[in-house]
Design a protein around this motif. Structure first.
Motif, short mmCIF file in Angstrom:
data_model
loop_
_atom_site.label_atom_id
_atom_site.label_comp_id
_atom_site.label_asym_id
_atom_site.label_seq_id
_atom_site.Cartn_x
_atom_site.Cartn_y
_atom_site.Cartn_z
N THR A 222 0.90 -1.07 -0.02
CA THR A 222 0.18 0.04 0.19
C THR A 222 1.03 1.37 0.07
O THR A 222 0.50 2.37 -0.82
CB THR A 222 -1.00 -0.17 1.27
OG1 THR A 222 -1.59 -1.20 1.25
CG2 THR A 222 -1.76 1.26 1.24
N SER A 223 1.74 1.23 0.90
CA SER A 223 2.83 2.41 1.03
C SER A 223 3.31 2.47 -0.60
O SER A 223 3.69 3.67 -1.07
CB SER A 223 4.03 2.12 1.95
OG SER A 223 4.62 3.08 1.86
N ASP A 224 3.66 1.41 -1.01
CA ASP A 224 4.19 1.58 -2.52
C ASP A 224 3.45 2.01 -3.64
O ASP A 224 3.81 2.87 -4.48
CB ASP A 224 4.97 0.32 -2.95
CG ASP A 224 6.39 -0.03 -2.20
OD1 ASP A 224 6.86 0.92 -1.30
OD2 ASP A 224 6.79 -1.08 -2.30
N ALA A 225 2.24 1.66 -3.48
CA ALA A 225 1.12 1.90 -4.49
C ALA A 225 0.97 3.45 -4.27
O ALA A 225 0.70 4.04 -5.40
CB ALA A 225 -0.17 1.05 -4.26
N LEU A 226 0.93 3.82 -3.41
CA LEU A 226 0.55 5.37 -2.98
C LEU A 226 1.69 6.04 -3.26
O LEU A 226 1.55 7.21 -4.04
CB LEU A 226 0.27 5.84 -1.46
CG LEU A 226 -1.10 5.03 -0.84
CD1 LEU A 226 -1.09 5.11 0.69
CD2 LEU A 226 -2.20 5.59 -1.46
N LEU A 227 3.01 5.55 -3.33
CA LEU A 227 4.16 6.41 -3.81
C LEU A 227 4.14 6.51 -5.10
O LEU A 227 4.48 7.45 -5.88
CB LEU A 227 5.27 5.67 -2.97
CG LEU A 227 6.63 6.12 -3.50
CD1 LEU A 227 6.85 7.62 -3.22
CD2 LEU A 227 7.80 5.35 -3.06
N GLU A 228 3.66 5.69 -5.94
CA GLU A 228 3.54 5.45 -7.39
C GLU A 228 2.74 6.61 -7.83
O GLU A 228 2.79 7.16 -8.87
CB GLU A 228 2.96 4.24 -7.98
CG GLU A 228 3.77 3.04 -8.28
CD GLU A 228 3.23 1.55 -8.63
OE1 GLU A 228 3.79 0.55 -8.37
OE2 GLU A 228 2.12 1.71 -9.16
N CYS A 229 1.54 6.86 -7.19
CA CYS A 229 0.54 7.95 -7.53
C CYS A 229 1.46 9.08 -7.30
O CYS A 229 1.22 10.02 -8.32
CB CYS A 229 -0.51 7.93 -6.64
SG CYS A 229 -1.89 6.46 -6.77
N TYR A 230 2.09 9.24 -6.02
CA TYR A 230 2.75 10.50 -5.96
C TYR A 230 3.85 10.82 -7.06
O TYR A 230 3.99 11.90 -7.63
CB TYR A 230 3.65 10.49 -4.54
CG TYR A 230 4.61 11.41 -4.41
CD1 TYR A 230 4.16 12.82 -4.13
CD2 TYR A 230 5.88 11.14 -4.56
CE1 TYR A 230 5.42 13.94 -4.02
CE2 TYR A 230 6.89 12.08 -4.28
CZ TYR A 230 6.48 13.68 -4.23
OH TYR A 230 7.41 14.50 -4.07
#
Ligand code: GAL
Length: 655
Positions: A222-230
């Motif tokens: 989840t942390s990585d998926a949100l980071l991809e959005c960023y």
């Protein structure tokens, strides 16, 4: 790379989230007048403006933002422009229900609030990127623009189908083979073996305890998926304005994002800090978040949001007594902030946050809140030239890690009373009350600059982290670890013997026989102090030095605190005074002194660059001895030998 120094240029940034779309345009004129009078030099706009900018799919309504940016520029107020992607308009969810996240129970998280987007939704990402592209193309060169703010407090989870597909892809990258995943997750237990990638789902609502490594990986994912959005939005804005720095605002000690990892992808690290004004340790919380954010930023950082008065998300929301806003703001500057901003500029009259304070409260221009904001603006203007860009040094570091926190938060543990964030806070408090300047560090990070490193509670430690801690001690550092540290490896597999063997060797522990969690309110004698929360049945190695032993009960006579050379282990949570004493002893032995000796309780001293900040967190005036002669940057004049600080008083002394 552009950074915060490029924006501050000798001024501390001062301002806040500005949401003028909530007001008729006549009010904007009044806003800029009041901003100028308060010394506001930076506002963040557009954070929640998606529906206003794109009222229907593909439409663009930029006229109001054109006028706003021009108005702000005309008055010399810098703009932090946000991509509005944290709060999609209702049409997105209605036309594309797959953009809505699902909770653990499979229920849809609807529109009607904010942040109702699935980080893994291709359609969400498409619309977010398209609007970001147009925003950046239009304003990337606007002279008012000083930095980009991506999204807002990335913090959402999604257990839905599109997220499940992305989770599987993430797992395939991590493990490559199903065998490796089965091994890492220990799926031999409870017949959980996966025979096909398609069988793997996010850890949705289940009959009983979930697979802990699956849950841990879901948090990592989840942390990585949100980071991809960023990163996707960051790349767009950077393409249009390579000269401008980019940030996204963290929540303090928020579990959902590995901020160590994220910070590496930001030009400016910013955070939102909301201590409870009634908490007698509000100042310690503020200091801790400052110390943590400074270390994520490797230098000056930004308070993106704080409250000038009450918030409205607690059960009971207290206003800030006179002087507290100033104290906490200047404290953040002492801890390395070069930007002091608020949520929000003008307090809303409608919507879910109408009782959350603003810099201009419902009481308006003559209200106490705005008057104090104005005074704060003047103080920050006085400090700017001397303080911006300077360093806040520390010889002690607290080791903090998200993976360990995630592993620690799960069901099926020995005690549900152990809360990672409370332990981090307890240990930081001990150092703060001891007057020791403190950094934060990652378990695998560079520790060589510190004389003392403390690990409050890292249940999970990777092999690299264990090696790093051992190397640190071998190089002469002093290491103090709290209870249940080093019990599990990167897959949350309990290490043989209940604690990593290399660490047992380091501390002088022959065997960990059992862990003995304590009940709420239960304490255990440890010689001169009492332990809380947890205790351990340890057998010391022959050459270990037992510093304190348990007294009474089942553990009577067994070691509570032990050390071998520079490696210390504390197998309980000592009461606050005792933890402070213990850490003070270690620091003294390692040659680390408090910033200033002999300060009364509740008074904090912080060095930043060649400045000395003195902060009175109490409500009674205090007189302090300050040897030598100093310039008083806030009060004017010189200080010789001593100074009196009033209630919540602050002095900033220069040589
Ligand atoms: C933050 C958020 C703001 C506002 C504020 C209230 O979490 O970014 O938009 O909601 O809290 O304290």
């Amino acid at each position: 790379m552009p950074d915060l120094n490029d924006v501050t240029r000798g001024r501390i940034l001062f301002g806040g989230d500005y949401n003028p779309e909530q007001w008729p345009e006549e009010v904007w004129q009044d806003d800029v007048r009041l901003m100028k009078a308060a010394g506001v030099n930076s506002v963040t706009v557009g954070v929640f403006s998606w529906a206003k900018l794109e009222p229907r799919p593909g439409a663009r309504e930029f006229g109001w933002l054109d006028r706003l940016l021009d108005l702000l520029h005309q008055h010399g107020i810098g703009v932090v422009l946000a991509t509005p992607t944290a709060s999609p308009p209702p049409w997105l969810g209605r036309l594309h229900p797959d953009t809505l996240p699902r909770d653990e129970h499979g229920q849809i998280v609807w529109w009607g609030s904010r942040q109702q987007f699935s980080h893994s939704s291709t359609v969400y990402r498409h619309y977010a990127a398209a609007l970001t592209e147009d925003l950046a193309a239009r304003y990337g060169e606007h002279p008012a623009l000083t930095m980009w703010h991506i999204n807002n407090e990335y913090c959402t989870y999604d257990w839905g189908d599109e997220s499940a597909r992305a989770f599987r892809a993430w797992l395939q990258r991590r493990y490559e083979t199903l065998d490796a995943l089965n091994e890492a997750w220990g799926t031999a237990f409870w017949s959980q073996r996966y025979d096909s990638w398609a069988e793997i789902i996010p850890p949705r609502r289940a009959q009983y305890l979930k697979n802990p490594t699956q849950v841990l990986d879901f948090k990592r994912f989840t942390s990585d998926a949100l980071l991809e959005c960023y990163l996707a939005e960051r790349d767009i804005v950077t393409r249009h304005s390579p000269h401008l720095p980019v940030t996204t605002n963290f929540m303090p000690l928020w579990t959902g994002q590995d901020a160590w990892e994220w910070a590496q992808h930001e030009d400016i690290v910013s955070v939102d800090i909301y201590p409870d004004p009634k908490d007698p340790l509000a100042g310690q919380f503020n200091a801790m978040i400052g110390d943590m954010t400074r270390c994520q930023a490797h230098g000056p950082w930004m308070v993106m949001e704080q409250a000038a008065g009450p918030v409205n998300f607690r059960g009971i929301n207290h206003p800030k007594p006179r002087g507290l806003n100033r104290l906490l703001s200047l404290q953040s500057v002492a801890h390395g902030a070069d930007a002091i901003c608020f949520f929000q500029w003008r307090q809303s009259r409608q919507g879910a946050e109408k009782f959350h304070s603003g810099m201009v409260s419902h009481a308006g221009e003559h209200g106490r809140t705005y008057q104090e904001v104005k005074e704060l603006g003047a103080d920050l203007a006085r400090l700017g030239p001397a303080v911006t860009g300077t360093h806040t040094p520390a010889q002690v570091a607290v080791v903090h890690d998200w993976d360990s926190w995630w592993a620690d938060q799960q069901g099926g543990r020995l005690s549900d009373q152990v809360r990672y964030e409370e332990l981090i806070r307890a240990w930081h408090r001990a150092l703060w009350e001891a007057g020791l300047a403190t950094d934060f560090a990652r378990p695998e990070g560079e520790l060589g600059a510190y004389r003392v490193v403390v690990v409050p509670h890292l249940y999970l430690l990777t092999d690299a982290a264990v090696e790093n801690l051992l190397a640190y001690v071998a190089d002469g550092g002093s290491l103090v670890c709290g209870f249940h540290t080093g019990a599990a490896d990167a897959d949350d597999r309990v290490r043989e013997g209940g604690m990593d063997g290399r660490l047992r060797e380091l501390f002088g522990i022959r065997t960990v026989h059992e862990w003995w969690p304590l009940d709420p309110g239960e304490t255990v004698g440890c010689g001169t102090f009492r332990g809380t929360l947890w205790s351990e049945e340890l057998e010391a190695a022959e050459d270990a030095e037992v510093v304190a032993s348990y007294e009474g009960g089942e553990l009577d006579g067994l070691p509570a605190v032990l050390r071998r050379g520079q490696g210390w282990y504390i197998s309980t949570l000592p009461e606050p005074d005792a933890l402070r004493e213990l850490l003070t002893t270690v620091a003294r032995e390692a040659g680390v002194r408090p910033v200033l000796d002999g300060l009364p309780a509740g008074v904090e001293a912080v060095r930043r660059g060649d400045l000395l900040f003195l902060l009175n967190h109490g409500r009674l005036p205090v007189e302090l001895a300050v040897p030598g002669t100093h310039r008083d940057l806030l009060g004017g004049g010189t200080v010789e030998g001593s100074i009196t600080l009033g209630r919540y008083g602050v002095a900033v002394l220069a040589p």
